[in-house]
Design a protein around this motif. Sequence first.
Motif, PDB file in Angstrom:
ATOM      1  N   LEU A   4       2.939  -1.078 -15.769  1.00 47.04           N
ATOM      2  CA  LEU A   4       1.902  -1.694 -14.940  1.00 47.04           C
ATOM      3  C   LEU A   4       2.399  -1.941 -13.514  1.00 47.04           C
ATOM      4  N   THR A   5       3.719  -2.009 -13.345  1.00 43.35           N
ATOM      5  CA  THR A   5       4.291  -2.160 -12.008  1.00 43.35           C
ATOM      6  C   THR A   5       4.519  -0.801 -11.362  1.00 43.35           C
ATOM      7  N   VAL A   6       5.013   0.132 -12.151  1.00 45.62           N
ATOM      8  CA  VAL A   6       5.376   1.456 -11.638  1.00 45.62           C
ATOM      9  C   VAL A   6       4.165   2.248 -11.162  1.00 45.62           C
ATOM     10  N   LEU A   7       3.106   2.286 -11.973  1.00 46.55           N
ATOM     11  CA  LEU A   7       1.951   3.135 -11.640  1.00 46.55           C
ATOM     12  C   LEU A   7       1.283   2.750 -10.317  1.00 46.55           C
ATOM     13  N   PRO A   8       0.965   1.464 -10.089  1.00 47.10           N
ATOM     14  CA  PRO A   8       0.358   1.108  -8.796  1.00 47.10           C
ATOM     15  C   PRO A   8       1.263   1.442  -7.615  1.00 47.10           C
ATOM     16  N   LEU A   9       2.566   1.224  -7.768  1.00 44.08           N
ATOM     17  CA  LEU A   9       3.494   1.543  -6.686  1.00 44.08           C
ATOM     18  C   LEU A   9       3.517   3.045  -6.429  1.00 44.08           C
ATOM     19  N   ALA A  10       3.430   3.831  -7.488  1.00 35.43           N
ATOM     20  CA  ALA A  10       3.402   5.286  -7.339  1.00 35.43           C
ATOM     21  C   ALA A  10       2.129   5.730  -6.620  1.00 35.43           C
ATOM     22  N   VAL A 148      10.122   6.979  -9.795  1.00 34.59           N
ATOM     23  CA  VAL A 148      10.260   8.274  -9.115  1.00 34.59           C
ATOM     24  C   VAL A 148       9.465   9.344  -9.852  1.00 34.59           C
ATOM     25  N   LEU A 149       9.590   9.379 -11.173  1.00 35.92           N
ATOM     26  CA  LEU A 149       8.887  10.389 -11.967  1.00 35.92           C
ATOM     27  C   LEU A 149       7.371  10.224 -11.874  1.00 35.92           C
ATOM     28  N   ALA A 150       6.892   8.985 -11.896  1.00 36.70           N
ATOM     29  CA  ALA A 150       5.446   8.740 -11.790  1.00 36.70           C
ATOM     30  C   ALA A 150       4.917   9.218 -10.449  1.00 36.70           C
ATOM     31  N   THR A 151       5.680   8.970  -9.379  1.00 36.29           N
ATOM     32  CA  THR A 151       5.268   9.415  -8.041  1.00 36.29           C
ATOM     33  C   THR A 151       5.230  10.934  -7.962  1.00 36.29           C
ATOM     34  N   LEU A 152       6.254  11.577  -8.501  1.00 33.33           N
ATOM     35  CA  LEU A 152       6.318  13.042  -8.468  1.00 33.33           C
ATOM     36  C   LEU A 152       5.208  13.661  -9.318  1.00 33.33           C
ATOM     37  N   LEU A 153       4.882  13.014 -10.430  1.00 34.50           N
ATOM     38  CA  LEU A 153       3.803  13.526 -11.282  1.00 34.50           C
ATOM     39  C   LEU A 153       2.475  13.488 -10.540  1.00 34.50           C
ATOM     40  N   LEU A 154       2.213  12.398  -9.819  1.00 32.84           N
ATOM     41  CA  LEU A 154       0.969  12.303  -9.051  1.00 32.84           C
ATOM     42  C   LEU A 154       0.925  13.375  -7.963  1.00 32.84           C
ATOM     43  N   LEU A 155       2.065  13.636  -7.331  1.00 33.21           N
ATOM     44  CA  LEU A 155       2.114  14.678  -6.307  1.00 33.21           C
ATOM     45  C   LEU A 155       1.896  16.063  -6.903  1.00 33.21           C
ATOM     46  N   ALA A 156       2.277  16.231  -8.146  1.00 38.03           N
ATOM     47  CA  ALA A 156       2.156  17.534  -8.806  1.00 38.03           C
ATOM     48  C   ALA A 156       0.779  17.770  -9.417  1.00 38.03           C
ATOM     49  N   LEU A 157      -0.048  16.719  -9.475  1.00 37.84           N
ATOM     50  CA  LEU A 157      -1.364  16.851 -10.127  1.00 37.84           C
ATOM     51  C   LEU A 157      -2.220  17.988  -9.566  1.00 37.84           C
ATOM     52  N   VAL A 186     -11.180   4.540   3.643  1.00 37.19           N
ATOM     53  CA  VAL A 186     -11.398   3.699   2.467  1.00 37.19           C
ATOM     54  C   VAL A 186     -10.161   3.723   1.578  1.00 37.19           C
ATOM     55  N   VAL A 187      -9.612   4.928   1.380  1.00 39.46           N
ATOM     56  CA  VAL A 187      -8.403   5.071   0.572  1.00 39.46           C
ATOM     57  C   VAL A 187      -7.263   4.255   1.177  1.00 39.46           C
ATOM     58  N   ASN A 188      -7.124   4.343   2.503  1.00 37.25           N
ATOM     59  CA  ASN A 188      -6.058   3.600   3.187  1.00 37.25           C
ATOM     60  C   ASN A 188      -6.231   2.096   3.029  1.00 37.25           C
ATOM     61  N   GLU A 189      -7.481   1.634   3.115  1.00 41.88           N
ATOM     62  CA  GLU A 189      -7.746   0.207   2.978  1.00 41.88           C
ATOM     63  C   GLU A 189      -7.390  -0.289   1.574  1.00 41.88           C
ATOM     64  N   VAL A 190      -7.736   0.500   0.566  1.00 39.86           N
ATOM     65  CA  VAL A 190      -7.431   0.123  -0.808  1.00 39.86           C
ATOM     66  C   VAL A 190      -5.917   0.025  -1.012  1.00 39.86           C
ATOM     67  N   VAL A 191      -5.194   1.003  -0.467  1.00 42.28           N
ATOM     68  CA  VAL A 191      -3.735   1.008  -0.590  1.00 42.28           C
ATOM     69  C   VAL A 191      -3.131  -0.213   0.105  1.00 42.28           C
ATOM     70  N   LEU A 192      -3.595  -0.482   1.318  1.00 43.36           N
ATOM     71  CA  LEU A 192      -3.079  -1.627   2.069  1.00 43.36           C
ATOM     72  C   LEU A 192      -3.418  -2.944   1.380  1.00 43.36           C
ATOM     73  N   LEU A 193      -4.625  -3.027   0.820  1.00 41.00           N
ATOM     74  CA  LEU A 193      -5.042  -4.241   0.115  1.00 41.00           C
ATOM     75  C   LEU A 193      -4.155  -4.483  -1.103  1.00 41.00           C
ATOM     76  N   PHE A 194      -3.860  -3.414  -1.830  1.00 43.25           N
ATOM     77  CA  PHE A 194      -2.992  -3.544  -2.999  1.00 43.25           C
ATOM     78  C   PHE A 194      -1.598  -4.009  -2.583  1.00 43.25           C
ATOM     79  N   PHE A 195      -1.091  -3.408  -1.512  1.00 43.68           N
ATOM     80  CA  PHE A 195       0.246  -3.767  -1.043  1.00 43.68           C
ATOM     81  C   PHE A 195       0.268  -5.219  -0.556  1.00 43.68           C
ATOM     82  N   ALA A 196      -0.823  -5.656   0.080  1.00 43.13           N
ATOM     83  CA  ALA A 196      -0.919  -7.054   0.523  1.00 43.13           C
ATOM     84  C   ALA A 196      -0.891  -7.975  -0.690  1.00 43.13           C
ATOM     85  N   GLY A 197      -1.510  -7.561  -1.774  1.00 43.87           N
ATOM     86  CA  GLY A 197      -1.512  -8.351  -2.991  1.00 43.87           C
ATOM     87  C   GLY A 197      -0.105  -8.513  -3.566  1.00 43.87           C
TER      88      GLY A 197
END
Length: 205
Positions: A4-10, A148-157, A186-197
């Motif tokens: 639950l921590t890794v996926l949002p960060l990825a 790292v693997l979760a991030t790379l998997l999303l990039l490979a999708l 909108v995507v950028n705002e969602v990402v920034l909002l999550f990071f602010a959280g």
Amino acid sequence: MSFLTVLPLAVVMVSGPQILSAIFLATSNEWRRNSLAFVAGAAVSISLVIGVAFVLGFGAVGTGQSRPVLHVLILVVILAAMVSTYLKREQSEPPKWMGRLERATPRTSLRLGFLLLGFFPTDVITSATVGSYLATQGLPLTDAVPFVLATLLLLALPSLAVVMLGDRAKTVLPNVRDWMNTNSWVVNEVVLLFFAGIVLNGLLN
């Protein structure tokens, strides 16, 4: 680190020009080699930033009395970025260099993956946060592998979509790309909002 921590960060890591670049490369002439090179470059830079943060113990800067101040400063920067993104929403367009990615080479893709995931501000902060968290918690550096693997998997999708969908991907991926181009703010705002959280949670705890 939990899933639950890794996926949002990825997701934070790939949101923006990172995933758009992956989509462009997945529809390029040498899409297999380009996509592989892009992910490989990203793997090197992400691991490098995490390793440096872990070894230098960046987390120590955020401990003790300085920790709340650091979190407040980061939160202010994020909120300022959110306001700026909203005000410039009508001007939001992908960088012009993305249009040339369909003719990219594996060497260009490798360099792009390294630079985007290793030097993009939100990516640097996220990867450094992971490394410093492990250092301050006394956890081994190998605990960063799932992130790292979760991030790379999303990039490979996007490239995996080409493998699974075949010719249909030539229609689906451009539509996804166009939607993200139109709604990138909108995507950028969602990402920034999550990071602010995340920062706010660290400040309150």
